[in-house]
Design a protein around this motif. Structure first.
Motif: not given
Length: 192
Positions: A109-137
């Motif tokens: 069920n990962s077909d909706a997953g990330v195709t290019n992390l560059a598209r997630c840059a703003a979200v990753l920045e928001a996660m860093q600012e909010a202290g939200v963990p990034l869990l990785t597969h």
């Protein structure tokens, strides 16, 4: 001196409950053995928003056997289209704890997953600012994807033994590739 020790109920830090019949089949056994669990969001469709996470949590709580104490800790599924506003909302909801990164096509069920992390840059920045963990597969990833994950772990300031392992893995992966890997921001490039 005591004659016994008490072992508390452990936590499960990677639980796939799925949904429907699977949820009802897996949950009772899990709830008997674990106090809490990080619930994976790779359903069909995936749990991509706080509203979907809250709805999924309600289905989990509704399927729990009577009298069992179990706390599902919810996660969001990171996609190319995840918005930073979702992270701001996530931070205000105590039952949603983290965001899970699945590279597209890497697992069930990962077909909706990330195709290019560059598209997630703003979200990753928001996660860093909010202290939200990034869990990785990590299973099934290409070498360049694993290097990016190690970079993200270092960049997001994880200060645990996992970071030391990631730094070591980062160096090992560079050596195994038999090529020079530029240590620059991989989010600026086109790596998947």
């Amino acid at each position: 001196m005591t004659d016994s020790i008490t072992i508390r109920k452990p936590d499960d830090w990677h639980l796939h409950l799925r949904d429907g019949d699977y949820l009802r089949a897996v949950l009772p056994d899990t709830a008997k053995r674990f106090a809490r669990a990080i619930v994976m969001p790779n359903l069909k469709p995936p749990v991509t928003t706080v509203a979907l996470a809250q709805s999924y949590r309600q289905r989990i709580v509704g399927a729990m056997p009577a009298g069992v104490r179990f706390e599902p800790l919810m996660t969001l599924y990171l996609t190319d289209n995840t918005r930073p506003e979702e992270i701001i909302q996530l931070k205000q909801i105590v039952t949603v704890k983290a965001v899970k990164y699945y590279p597209a096509g890497a697992t069930t069920n990962s077909d909706a997953g990330v195709t290019n992390l560059a598209r997630c840059a703003a979200v990753l920045e928001a996660m860093q600012e909010a202290g939200v963990p990034l869990l990785t597969h990590r299973l099934g990833l290409r070498q360049d994807q694993q290097i990016i994950i190690a970079f993200l772990i270092m960049r997001h300031g994880v200060k645990t033994r996992a970071t030391k392992f990631s730094l070591l893995q980062f160096k090992i992966l560079d050596l195994r590739s038999h090529r020079t890997v530029k240590h620059q921001n991989p989010l600026a490039g086109g790596l998947a």
